[in-house]
Every structure is written in structure tokens, then in C-alpha cells.
Design a protein around this motif. Structure first.
Motif, PDB file in Angstrom:
ATOM      1  N   THR A 197      22.232 -25.336   4.694  1.00 19.38           N
ATOM      2  CA  THR A 197      22.376 -25.261   3.244  1.00 19.38           C
ATOM      3  C   THR A 197      21.033 -24.917   2.590  1.00 19.38           C
ATOM      4  O   THR A 197      19.972 -25.063   3.201  1.00 19.38           O
ATOM      5  CB  THR A 197      22.967 -26.576   2.702  1.00 19.38           C
ATOM      6  OG1 THR A 197      22.401 -27.678   3.415  1.00 19.38           O
ATOM      7  CG2 THR A 197      24.465 -26.593   2.911  1.00 19.38           C
ATOM      8  N   THR A 198      21.119 -24.435   1.334  1.00 24.67           N
ATOM      9  CA  THR A 198      19.940 -23.807   0.704  1.00 24.67           C
ATOM     10  C   THR A 198      18.763 -24.740   0.455  1.00 24.67           C
ATOM     11  O   THR A 198      17.666 -24.257   0.194  1.00 24.67           O
ATOM     12  CB  THR A 198      20.310 -23.152  -0.643  1.00 24.67           C
ATOM     13  OG1 THR A 198      21.037 -24.115  -1.407  1.00 24.67           O
ATOM     14  CG2 THR A 198      21.157 -21.919  -0.446  1.00 24.67           C
TER      15      THR A 198
ATOM     16  N   THR B 282      24.997 -17.811  -1.366  1.00 28.68           N
ATOM     17  CA  THR B 282      23.817 -18.681  -1.414  1.00 28.68           C
ATOM     18  C   THR B 282      23.878 -19.640  -2.603  1.00 28.68           C
ATOM     19  O   THR B 282      23.033 -20.509  -2.738  1.00 28.68           O
ATOM     20  CB  THR B 282      22.539 -17.835  -1.518  1.00 28.68           C
ATOM     21  OG1 THR B 282      22.662 -16.994  -2.652  1.00 28.68           O
ATOM     22  CG2 THR B 282      22.335 -16.989  -0.268  1.00 28.68           C
ATOM     23  N   ALA B 283      24.870 -19.467  -3.472  1.00 22.60           N
ATOM     24  CA  ALA B 283      24.956 -20.350  -4.646  1.00 22.60           C
ATOM     25  C   ALA B 283      25.677 -21.648  -4.309  1.00 22.60           C
ATOM     26  O   ALA B 283      26.665 -21.648  -3.572  1.00 22.60           O
ATOM     27  CB  ALA B 283      25.689 -19.636  -5.777  1.00 22.60           C
ATOM     28  N   ASN B 284      25.187 -22.751  -4.868  1.00 21.98           N
ATOM     29  CA  ASN B 284      25.898 -24.019  -4.713  1.00 21.98           C
ATOM     30  C   ASN B 284      27.196 -23.943  -5.514  1.00 21.98           C
ATOM     31  O   ASN B 284      27.248 -23.281  -6.540  1.00 21.98           O
ATOM     32  CB  ASN B 284      25.062 -25.173  -5.270  1.00 21.98           C
ATOM     33  CG  ASN B 284      23.902 -25.516  -4.361  1.00 21.98           C
ATOM     34  OD1 ASN B 284      23.826 -25.046  -3.227  1.00 21.98           O
ATOM     35  ND2 ASN B 284      23.000 -26.328  -4.854  1.00 21.98           N
ATOM     36  N   THR B 285      28.210 -24.615  -5.027  1.00 22.89           N
ATOM     37  CA  THR B 285      29.477 -24.654  -5.759  1.00 22.89           C
ATOM     38  C   THR B 285      29.676 -26.060  -6.291  1.00 22.89           C
ATOM     39  O   THR B 285      29.678 -27.022  -5.522  1.00 22.89           O
ATOM     40  CB  THR B 285      30.641 -24.330  -4.800  1.00 22.89           C
ATOM     41  OG1 THR B 285      30.324 -23.138  -4.100  1.00 22.89           O
ATOM     42  CG2 THR B 285      31.928 -24.139  -5.559  1.00 22.89           C
TER      43      THR B 285
ATOM     44  N   TYR C 247      23.232 -21.125   3.060  1.00 20.30           N
ATOM     45  CA  TYR C 247      24.351 -20.955   2.124  1.00 20.30           C
ATOM     46  C   TYR C 247      24.383 -22.142   1.147  1.00 20.30           C
ATOM     47  O   TYR C 247      23.758 -23.178   1.393  1.00 20.30           O
ATOM     48  CB  TYR C 247      25.685 -20.844   2.879  1.00 20.30           C
ATOM     49  CG  TYR C 247      25.989 -22.064   3.709  1.00 20.30           C
ATOM     50  CD1 TYR C 247      25.539 -22.162   5.020  1.00 20.30           C
ATOM     51  CD2 TYR C 247      26.693 -23.139   3.171  1.00 20.30           C
ATOM     52  CE1 TYR C 247      25.784 -23.299   5.772  1.00 20.30           C
ATOM     53  CE2 TYR C 247      26.951 -24.280   3.919  1.00 20.30           C
ATOM     54  CZ  TYR C 247      26.494 -24.352   5.209  1.00 20.30           C
ATOM     55  OH  TYR C 247      26.717 -25.483   5.944  1.00 20.30           O
ATOM     56  N   GLY C 248      25.117 -21.980   0.048  1.00 21.86           N
ATOM     57  CA  GLY C 248      25.149 -23.007  -0.994  1.00 21.86           C
ATOM     58  C   GLY C 248      26.007 -24.208  -0.615  1.00 21.86           C
ATOM     59  O   GLY C 248      27.040 -24.078   0.030  1.00 21.86           O
ATOM     60  N   ARG C 249      25.581 -25.371  -1.050  1.00 23.57           N
ATOM     61  CA  ARG C 249      26.339 -26.601  -0.799  1.00 23.57           C
ATOM     62  C   ARG C 249      27.611 -26.642  -1.632  1.00 23.57           C
ATOM     63  O   ARG C 249      27.697 -26.012  -2.685  1.00 23.57           O
ATOM     64  CB  ARG C 249      25.505 -27.834  -1.192  1.00 23.57           C
ATOM     65  CG  ARG C 249      24.377 -28.149  -0.280  1.00 23.57           C
ATOM     66  CD  ARG C 249      23.548 -29.295  -0.860  1.00 23.57           C
ATOM     67  NE  ARG C 249      24.191 -30.591  -0.695  1.00 23.57           N
ATOM     68  CZ  ARG C 249      23.977 -31.390   0.342  1.00 23.57           C
ATOM     69  NH1 ARG C 249      23.153 -31.036   1.304  1.00 23.57           N
ATOM     70  NH2 ARG C 249      24.583 -32.558   0.421  1.00 23.57           N
TER      71      ARG C 249
END
Ligand code: ATP
Ligand code: MG
Ligand code: MG
Length: 589
Positions: free
Chosen positions: A233-234, A344-347, A267-269
Motif C-alpha cells: 500500500t502507498t 494508487t489512490a486510497n479509497t 496501490y491505495g488502501r
């Protein structure tokens, strides 16, 4: 465009990662065995196992067990169980601790290459060396940094042999602490080894007195296992530099090249809002909590908050064991993760979005039955005592030719209390004295004649009649036969908190207790389910159309009520149902 479990790896960010390094795929899911997995981990599992599966590669389950103070046997077991439940099979189960000797040898090698030193500075001193508070100051080295490698080697062996007290010493990597142009804190001489207080390790017992850090261990274990794509995660984005640095100084990776050794990508959490995922806070919900509150007059008050849930698998929580127990099918979770996509964005997503995704999945996969949560008996007075009309009803109304069951209509049936009013009104279309109402799938309507109450003033019998009416009733209500239905306990769940952001509540002095929803669990002790329930779970086409579920939980839609599953506490005598989700958003909140 939204992705599905089948295309999520072949398009978007994940396919980009593969295209960067087109080699046989070897990934790993690396949990620390220090707690139960939660909904966020389902994303990490889907990404790592799914990526490998999609590219015909392999995925390891690697327990990152470098912190014996926090790790327990049960978590190893439960983590394995959850991965199997989600439908994935590790190529092999490994542990960072499997490699402790090799890691230790490489630490000595690092010292010999003058890339690590033993340091006895305090935490505060190390912080100052890194520029002090907020890293605003000038960075500088301590005297240990320039000590001869032979001295560090001797001291490191003394660390290994238990000659240092816990917390008094570390082996530090000689990175770029003193380079004023190095702005990445991950390069400011991170610790590689430390002495911990409780040395008993679930895998290696009392063998080791020192344990490697995440920063030292992770990249090396990835290399030992020939991981091709190390997906994390990022929050580890800046660690990519230290990850590569260590591999490069040990000749396990070429500088500025992904040709050799593992490649880390981030990648985003997945953050689910409206619930609590933090281990510390869930522990407070599970065990209850006690606070000492200081009054202005100097006295202290002890505030004790009782447990808010029944355990780590309480269906109101978002741990994976809780989600499973609630009855959410594993493929629905995979759908949910893939619908959100991976970038790459957190959700950040609210729990109701998760629920609507689950509902969408269940809508087309589970059979439908009639369940009455709070029954009132209805006597159809103009039918004979032994009246019985067998009504055949398909389990899936959209597939009338599919599997069906028989619901016997008898003189005595039960309807739900919420479908009855003692006094009629113009905007009410369900049962009330004098009113004609339809019963689901019954060819004739009934007319309510009168009702009776019990000693407590609650309606306990409704008297009604079959009527021959040409007019179509305005409403059809669900019902069950009074004698042949099965008694069940049905638990309905609502959000645990009355606020949308329980994480912003006061968790330090117990203020969170005021925001707990008193109706987060509503229990119906005397619910009734139609006899067709006994046919569920049998191998019969159309009855269990759901495929891909990795458990054998019985799930169904209780018409007009919600989706339910059979709870693990059920026995032959006492059936317990959990509401998985309501039928519509909001209902029951
Ligand atoms: P937590 O503190 O919530 O338990 P963690 O990072 O300590 O999370 P690990 O046991 O280290 O949990 O997690 C194993 C893997 O799962 C890691 O690769 C981590 O990045 C990933 N992971 C953890 N939480 C999430 C999340 N919310 N979304 C996506 N991946 C996650
Ligand atoms: Mg964790
Ligand atoms: Mg972690």
C-alpha cells in the motif's frame, strides 16, 4: 469504467504493473500475525492472490512475524482460514522467521561492507540526528556511525548473545543520514535489528534475542522467495527507496533497474468509514473499557463501559471473521473490491456502499422464502378446521420454471406485527379491521374481521375471512403457516454507531460510548420461517444457484424483510439467523 473480478488485472493500474515487468509472476501477501484481518485486507489479498492467478503465477502467504511481542498463534490460524474462505490457495505458507538465520548472516555481511553500525543512542538522540522535531534541524551522525566495522561486528554478536537490555541498542543501516540533499526519511539510517522485551517467538521459541525490522526484512524475504512484483500500500511509497538500497548494497538488485530482484509497487488502501477497523479500538468494543477521569476537585471517577459487541466475529464488525459470520458470501467481497478498482489512490467508502454491493450480489444469487419476524396469528374463520391448500411457489420468482417449494395454506397462519394496525387509515394498505388485503401467492384475498389482545395488551389473534373479491387488493403481505413453520431466532443488525465518523469520537476518555447505537442489534426470539426452509442448502438446481461460495452457509432472501444466513451458533433445536443486509438502503437505520 468499473472493473470486474475477471478484468481487474488486465486493465488499469495492475496491468501497468505487469507490463513494467513481464516475467513469471510471483507475489506474496505478507500479514503480520498480530490481529484479525479486516475488510481492508480483503483488498490486499485480492490484489496479491488475484494478480498471480490472473497471470498464471504463484502467491505466497508470508507471515511477517518479526515482532514476537504482539504475535499470537490464533492469528496465524485465522489468517489462513480467511484466505481459504476468500477462495485463494497459497503456493506455500512461509514466515519471515523461516529466514532468521539468513537475515542475520546478511546483517553481518552488511556490517562487513561498512553499510551498518551498532548504535546505542537513545530514541531522543536518534530523533535529533534526524533533524529534531518535524525534521527542521540539521542532520548529523553520532560517533557510532564511524566506528570500525570490526567493533560493530563484535557488538552485533553481543546483541545476538543477549548482552544488551531491550531497547538499549540497534543495528542501523548506513544510508544517507548525513547527505543534506537526501529528503527521504526512509534513508536516514534506519534500524535493521533491535532487542525486544519478550523474546519468546511463536515459531523460533527462545532462540533469538534480536529481531530484524520491517525495513530490513521485507525486501530480503521478497528476494529469497524470488518475488517478482512486491505489491504493497502507498504508505510504503517512500520505503521503495530503502527497499532498493538494501538489495543493491547486497548485490541482490542492480541500481536503477528492475531487471533483477523484486520490484515494489504501491496501490491505495481501502478505508471503510462508518465503522472501526483499528485493533486497539475494536478491542475496547469487544472487552469493554475503563477510564479514570479526573474531576476538577481532584477526585477521580472510574468510568466503565461494557462490551459493545459479543466478540471479534460479531456481525456488526468489519473484521473478515465477522463479515463471514454475518453471512456475506466471499465472491461478493471480491466483486466489491473489483468494482472499486485498484489505483494508487486510497479509497474511502462508507459501509452502506459495501452493503449495497453485497445486496446487488445476493439479489441474483439466493432463493427467496417467507420469514415472519414478529408473528401474530391470523385465524381464517370461514375455512374448515382441516383446510389445507398446497401452494407451489418458485424459490426465484424471476424463474417460475425453476425450483420451487410448497407452502401449505391452513386455517391458521401468521403475519408480521408491522403489517397490522388496530385502526385503519386511508394511507395504510395492509391489514386492519374491516380491510381486504392480499396474502403473497394466495389466489384469494382475506378480510380482517376483529382482533384479540393478551394480558399485556398486545394483539395476539386476528380473526379474518377468505373473501371472493373481483377487486385486486392494494397490498400483498407475506405470511407463514402457523403449525408447520419453524421457530427461529432472527438477529437484525444496524450500524454500530449513530454517527458517520466513529473514528473521530472520543476514544481516550470513553466518549465513544454515547454514540453507540442502542438498536445496532435487534433480536426476534419468536420468528417463524416457512417449512420450505428445510429444502435450502440441498443440491437442487435453482435452490442454491450461488456458485463459487467457499462455505456451505445457507443464505436466502426473506421476502419484504432482508437477506439472511444461518448463524454458526445454530443447533438442531435452536436455529439462529443473521440479517446479512436489509432489502433496501436505509431501512432499519
Ligand atoms: P492494520 O494496522 O489495519 O492491521 P497493517 O498494515 O498492520 O494493517 P498487515 O498485517 O501489515 O496490516 O497487512 C498485510 C498487508 O495488507 C499489507 O501489505 C498491507 O499493506 C495490507 N493492508 C492492510 N490494510 C489495508 C487496507 N486498508 N487496504 C489495503 N491493503 C491493506
Ligand atoms: Mg495488521
Ligand atoms: Mg503492518
Amino acid at each position: 469504467t468499473s472493473t470486474t473480478p475477471t478484468n481487474m488485472f488486465n486493465q488499469g493500474w495492475l496491468s501497468g504493473v505487469y507490463n513494467e515487468k513481464k516475467v513469471p509472476v510471483r507475489t506474496r501477501f505478507p500479514p503480520e500475525p498480530n490481529g484479525y484481518l479486516h475488510i481492508g485486507h480483503a483488498k490486499a489479498i485480492t490484489v496479491n492472490f488475484g494478480f498471480a492467478k490472473n497471470y498464471d503465477g504463484i502467491c505466497y502467504l508470508r507471515f511477517d512475524d518479526t515482532n514476537p511481542e504482539k504475535e499470537e498463534e490464533i492469528y496465524f490460524r485465522k489468517i489462513k482460514e480467511m484466505i481459504a474462505w476468500l477462495g485463494f490457495k497459497p503456493h506455500e505458507v512461509t514466515h519471515s522467521s523461516d529466514h532468521f538465520q539468513r537475515l542475520y548472516d546478511l546483517a553481518e555481511e552488511l556490517i562487513q561492507r561498512d553499510k551498518a553500525y551498532v548504535c546505542t543512542c537513545s530514541k531522543e538522540e536518534v530523533n535529533l540526528q534526524r533533524g529534531g522535531p518535524d525534521n527542521r534541524g540539521k542532520r548529523f551522525a553520532c560517533s557510532h556511525r564511524s566506528r570500525p566495522t570490526s567493533e560493530s561486528l563484535t557488538e552485533f554478536r553481543r546483541m545476538r548473545d543477549g548482552e544488551y537490555a531491550p531497547g538499549s541498542v540497534t543495528l542501523r543501516m548506513k544510508q544517507s543520514l548525513t547527505d543534506p540533499t537526501e529528503g527521504n526519511p526512509q534513508m536516514w539510517d534506519l534500524a535493521a535489528y533491535r532487542v525486544t522485551a519478550n523474546n519468546h517467538h511463536p515459531q523460533t521459541g527462545d532462540k533469538w534475542k534480536i529481531y530484524p525490522t520491517y525495513d530490513f526484512t521485507h525486501c530480503l524475504c521478497d528476494a529469497f522467495e524470488s518475488i517478482s512484483h512486491s505489491l504493497c500500500t502507498t504508505e510504503f511509497y517512500q520505503s521503495r527507496v530503502s527497499y532498493n538500497w538494501l538489495l543493491e548494497v547486497l548485490d541482490m538488485k542492480k541500481p536503477k533497474s528492475e531487471e533483477m530482484g523484486p520490484m515494489q509497487r504501491e496501490y491505495g488502501r481501502l478505508n471503510v468509514e462508518g465503522t472501526i477497523l483499528s485493533k486497539r479500538r475494536i478491542t475496547m468494543l469487544v472487552n469493554g473499557s475503563t477510564f479514570e477521569i479526573k474531576n476538577p476537585d481532584g477526585t477521580t471517577l472510574t468510568k466503565t463501559i461494557p462490551p459493545a459487541v459479543r466478540g471479534w466475529d460479531d456481525p456488526r464488525l468489519y473484521t473478515l471473521i465477522a463479515i463471514r459470520r454475518r453471512g456475506v458470501p466471499a465472491p461478493a467481497i471480491l466483486n466489491f473490491v473489483s468494482e472499486l478498482g485498484v489505483t494508487t489512490a486510497n479509497t474511502n467508502i462508507q459501509t452502506y456502499k459495501f452493503e449495497s454491493s453485497i445486496r446487488k450480489y445476493l439479489e441474483r444469487t439466493v432463493p427467496r422464502l417467507m420469514l415472519v419476524l414478529d408473528p401474530i396469528k391470523v385465524v381464517l374463520e370461514n375455512l374448515a378446521e382441516d383446510f389445507r391448500q398446497d401452494i407451489t411457489i418458485p424459490f426465484d420468482p424471476k424463474t417460475p420454471s425453476g425450483a420451487s417449494r410448497i407452502v401449505p395454506l391452513t386455517r391458521e397462519i401468521c403475519i408480521d406485527r408491522s403489517d397490522f394496525r388496530e385502526e385503519d387509515s386511508v394511507d395504510f394498505f395492509r391489514a386492519a379491521p374491516g380491510k381486504v388485503v392480499g396474502l403473497s401467492n394466495v389466489p384469494f384475498p382475506i378480510k380482517i374481521v376483529s382482533f384479540e389482545k393478551d394480558g399485556q395488551g398486545r394483539v395476539n389473534i386476528i380473526k379474518a375471512e377468505k373473501v371472493e373479491s373481483a377487486e385486486k387488493p392494494k397490498a400483498y403481505i407475506h405470511w407463514v403457516p402457523a403449525q408447520t413453520s419453524l421457530p427461529v431466532t432472527a438477529r437484525q443488525y444496524n450500524t454500530l454507531f449513530l454517527v458517520e465518523e466513529p473514528n473521530s469520537l472520543d476514544w481516550k476518555s470513553g466518549g465513544y460510548a454515547d454514540a453507540l447505537n442502542p438498536k445496532s442489534e435487534v433480536i426476534f426470539e419468536k420468528a417463524l420461517i416457512e417449512p420450505g426452509f428445510k429444502e435450502l442448502g440441498k443440491e437442487k438446481e435453482g435452490v442454491v444457484p450461488e456458485s463459487g461460495a467457499s462455505d456451505d452457509l445457507v443464505r436466502f432472501q426473506a421476502v419484504r424483510t432482508g437477506y439472511f444466513s444461518v448463524d454458526t451458533e445454530s443447533t438442531a433445536e435452536g436455529l439462529v439467523l443473521n440479517q446479512i443486509v436489509s432489502l433496501k438502503e436505509d431501512s432499519g437505520k
